[in-house]
Design a protein around this motif. Structure first.
Motif, PDB file in Angstrom:
ATOM      1  N   GLU A  46      11.257  -3.936 -10.090  1.00 19.11           N
ATOM      2  CA  GLU A  46      11.405  -2.491 -10.243  1.00 19.11           C
ATOM      3  C   GLU A  46      10.078  -1.768 -10.056  1.00 19.11           C
ATOM      4  OE1 GLU A  46      13.977  -0.380 -10.364  1.00 19.11           O
ATOM      5  OE2 GLU A  46      15.076  -2.218  -9.844  1.00 19.11           O
ATOM      6  N   ASP A  47       8.996  -2.371 -10.561  1.00 14.89           N
ATOM      7  CA  ASP A  47       7.673  -1.770 -10.372  1.00 14.89           C
ATOM      8  C   ASP A  47       7.317  -1.683  -8.891  1.00 14.89           C
ATOM      9  OD1 ASP A  47       7.330  -1.480 -13.094  1.00 14.89           O
ATOM     10  OD2 ASP A  47       6.176  -3.337 -13.325  1.00 14.89           O
ATOM     11  N   TYR A  48       7.588  -2.762  -8.148  1.00 10.30           N
ATOM     12  CA  TYR A  48       7.254  -2.764  -6.726  1.00 10.30           C
ATOM     13  C   TYR A  48       8.160  -1.831  -5.926  1.00 10.30           C
ATOM     14  CZ  TYR A  48       4.212  -6.658  -7.851  1.00 10.30           C
ATOM     15  OH  TYR A  48       3.218  -7.429  -8.402  1.00 10.30           O
ATOM     16  N   ARG A  49       9.417  -1.737  -6.314  1.00 12.42           N
ATOM     17  CA  ARG A  49      10.317  -0.816  -5.626  1.00 12.42           C
ATOM     18  C   ARG A  49       9.904   0.636  -5.865  1.00 12.42           C
ATOM     19  NH1 ARG A  49      16.337  -3.364  -6.462  1.00 12.42           N
ATOM     20  NH2 ARG A  49      16.939  -1.392  -5.493  1.00 12.42           N
ATOM     21  N   ALA A  50       9.477   0.917  -7.081  1.00 10.09           N
ATOM     22  CA  ALA A  50       8.985   2.260  -7.365  1.00 10.09           C
ATOM     23  C   ALA A  50       7.765   2.583  -6.507  1.00 10.09           C
ATOM     24  CB  ALA A  50       8.647   2.392  -8.858  1.00 10.09           C
ATOM     25  N   GLU A  51       6.900   1.585  -6.306  1.00 15.46           N
ATOM     26  CA  GLU A  51       5.730   1.791  -5.462  1.00 15.46           C
ATOM     27  C   GLU A  51       6.140   1.977  -3.997  1.00 15.46           C
ATOM     28  OE1 GLU A  51       1.385   1.898  -4.905  1.00 15.46           O
ATOM     29  OE2 GLU A  51       2.955   2.636  -6.230  1.00 15.46           O
ATOM     30  N   LEU A  52       7.155   1.248  -3.556  1.00 15.57           N
ATOM     31  CA  LEU A  52       7.690   1.467  -2.206  1.00 15.57           C
ATOM     32  C   LEU A  52       8.120   2.909  -2.015  1.00 15.57           C
ATOM     33  CD1 LEU A  52      10.073  -1.517  -1.284  1.00 15.57           C
ATOM     34  CD2 LEU A  52       7.935  -0.910  -0.172  1.00 15.57           C
ATOM     35  N   ARG A  53       8.859   3.409  -2.985  1.00 15.46           N
ATOM     36  CA  ARG A  53       9.345   4.789  -2.890  1.00 15.46           C
ATOM     37  C   ARG A  53       8.179   5.772  -2.893  1.00 15.46           C
ATOM     38  NH1 ARG A  53      13.247   2.497  -6.446  1.00 15.46           N
ATOM     39  NH2 ARG A  53      12.153   3.318  -8.283  1.00 15.46           N
ATOM     40  N   ARG A  54       7.192   5.523  -3.734  1.00 19.09           N
ATOM     41  CA  ARG A  54       6.051   6.423  -3.802  1.00 19.09           C
ATOM     42  C   ARG A  54       5.292   6.461  -2.473  1.00 19.09           C
ATOM     43  NH1 ARG A  54       0.931   6.834  -4.114  1.00 19.09           N
ATOM     44  NH2 ARG A  54       0.559   4.604  -3.963  1.00 19.09           N
ATOM     45  N   LEU A  55       5.060   5.283  -1.901  1.00 15.92           N
ATOM     46  CA  LEU A  55       4.327   5.221  -0.643  1.00 15.92           C
ATOM     47  C   LEU A  55       5.061   5.950   0.475  1.00 15.92           C
ATOM     48  CD1 LEU A  55       3.147   1.496  -0.720  1.00 15.92           C
ATOM     49  CD2 LEU A  55       1.696   3.511  -1.007  1.00 15.92           C
TER      50      LEU A  55
ATOM     51  N   SER B 170      -2.671   0.275  -1.937  1.00 13.26           N
ATOM     52  CA  SER B 170      -1.996   0.353  -3.225  1.00 13.26           C
ATOM     53  C   SER B 170      -2.571  -0.639  -4.227  1.00 13.26           C
ATOM     54  CB  SER B 170      -0.495   0.063  -3.026  1.00 13.26           C
ATOM     55  OG  SER B 170       0.143  -0.231  -4.236  1.00 13.26           O
ATOM     56  N   GLU B 171      -2.954  -0.164  -5.394  1.00 18.09           N
ATOM     57  CA  GLU B 171      -3.399  -1.046  -6.468  1.00 18.09           C
ATOM     58  C   GLU B 171      -2.289  -1.991  -6.902  1.00 18.09           C
ATOM     59  OE1 GLU B 171      -4.771   1.557  -9.558  1.00 18.09           O
ATOM     60  OE2 GLU B 171      -6.861   1.293  -8.989  1.00 18.09           O
ATOM     61  N   VAL B 172      -1.055  -1.496  -6.875  1.00 21.95           N
ATOM     62  CA  VAL B 172       0.087  -2.306  -7.298  1.00 21.95           C
ATOM     63  C   VAL B 172       0.212  -3.544  -6.419  1.00 21.95           C
ATOM     64  CG1 VAL B 172       2.597  -2.327  -7.576  1.00 21.95           C
ATOM     65  CG2 VAL B 172       1.279  -0.300  -8.248  1.00 21.95           C
ATOM     66  N   PHE B 173       0.158  -3.363  -5.111  1.00 24.26           N
ATOM     67  CA  PHE B 173       0.276  -4.506  -4.205  1.00 24.26           C
ATOM     68  C   PHE B 173      -1.017  -5.309  -4.120  1.00 24.26           C
ATOM     69  CE2 PHE B 173       3.895  -1.932  -2.657  1.00 24.26           C
ATOM     70  CZ  PHE B 173       4.885  -2.890  -2.833  1.00 24.26           C
TER      71      PHE B 173
END
Length: 321
Positions: free
Chosen positions: A67-76, A107-110
């Motif tokens: 879910e965290d990575y999907r949220a980052e996908l959407r943000r990007l 992205s810091e997340v990735f």
């Protein structure tokens, strides 16, 4: 066409895009360089990887991580600065995002994901050395409009256009949405990594600008694909979000378009051995840009990714350079 012995020069072990006819060449490099005790992959799985060229992990990421990575996908995909960046590739004929490259620097997340021991630990084990990130990206394959990726060996392109000398790189594709049999999942020909398909066609200047949307130069001919498919068959990967597939750089793979309502997105990371760093391209006028084929060979570490996190990142929560 039959498989023939290659006769490499000192400089080019896998000549491609240099002859008028395609050829099938025997692989000269070993597949697995590490052992079972070197990382999280057990001996039986390593043996299967050596034979087939790939392995699957049923649940690499937990649901909350997905879910965290999907949220980052959407943000990007909604960030105007990301969309305007040259590292964002859109589909042919539209402004829909196809891929975002060098995502571990954007992205810091990735950036954290590429350093995760569950990810980089497996890469080090397979390649038997420290590793650096040759390429990273997120792929968007939205419902109804997601386009196909035609059959190809990544190594053919990395060798011809990036100057990767030998087959000592591994890719990991981590699913961020469920992979069904019908939404354009990854297909691989098991065992095809042991045959190199030398392609025809001269590499034009700035070929990457077109090839990232739809590759034509460097794609195998129909006869070669038919031989490999008849010999090895085709495996289609399905699985839940959070599952992963690791595969050898020379695996013949591709994916169909997605005309279903169900999106298929993934994060794709390429690790290359620090003992296999890129030189000048073997069949191209100049190296591709560094966001596609890295020229910084700093090993991935727990403290900072490949060469540290930086580059030309946009704002809004992304990493400073």
């Amino acid at each position: 066409m039959s498989i023939i012995e290659s006769h490499p020069t000192i400089d080019d072990a896998y000549p491609t895009r240099k002859c008028a006819e395609a050829a099938l060449l025997y692989r000269q490099d070993q597949v697995v360089h590490g052992e079972a005790g070197d990382g999280p992959i057990d001996a039986a799985t390593l043996d299967a990887y050596e034979a087939n060229g790939f392995l699957s992990v049923d649940q690499l990421l937990a649901p909350d991580e997905v879910e965290d990575y999907r949220a980052e996908l959407r943000r990007l995909s909604a960030d105007p600065e990301v969309l305007a960046d040259e590292r964002t590739v859109t589909e042919r004929g539209s402004d829909e995002v196809r891929s975002i490259f060098e995502v571990h620097k954007i992205s810091e997340v990735f950036a954290g994901l590429v350093r995760d021991p569950r990810v980089v630990g497996r890469a080090r084990q397979i390649l038997g050395s420290e590793v650096y990130i040759h390429q990273s990206r997120v792929n968007y394959k939205p419902g109804f409009t997601g386009k196909d990726f035609y059959w190809h060996s990544d190594f053919e392109t990395w060798h011809a256009e990036d100057g990767m000398p030998r087959m000592r790189a591994v890719s990991i594709s981590i699913a961020l949405t469920e992979n069904f049999v019908h939404n354009g999942g990854l297909m691989i020909m098991p065992g095809s990594h042991k045959t190199f398909v030398a392609c025809v066609g001269e590499t034009p200047d700035d070929h990457y600008k077109e090839s990232l949307r739809g590759q034509e130069i460097g794609t195998p001919d129909a006869a070669s694909l038919s031989i490999l498919a008849d010999k090895h068959g085709i495996e289609l990967f399905t699985g839940p979000a959070g599952s992963a597939t690791m595969f050898d750089c020379n695996c013949m793979h591709g994916s169909n378009g997605n005309i279903t309502p169900f999106p298929r997105s993934n994060v794709f990371i390429v690790f290359n051995s620090v003992e296999n760093t890129c030189v000048e391209p073997f069949s191209a006028p100049a190296p591709r840009p560094e966001f596609i084929g890295a020229r910084d060979f700093t090993p991935v570490s727990a403290g900072g990714g490949s060469g540290g996190v930086g580059g030309r990142p946009p704002s809004n929560g992304t990493v400073g350079g």
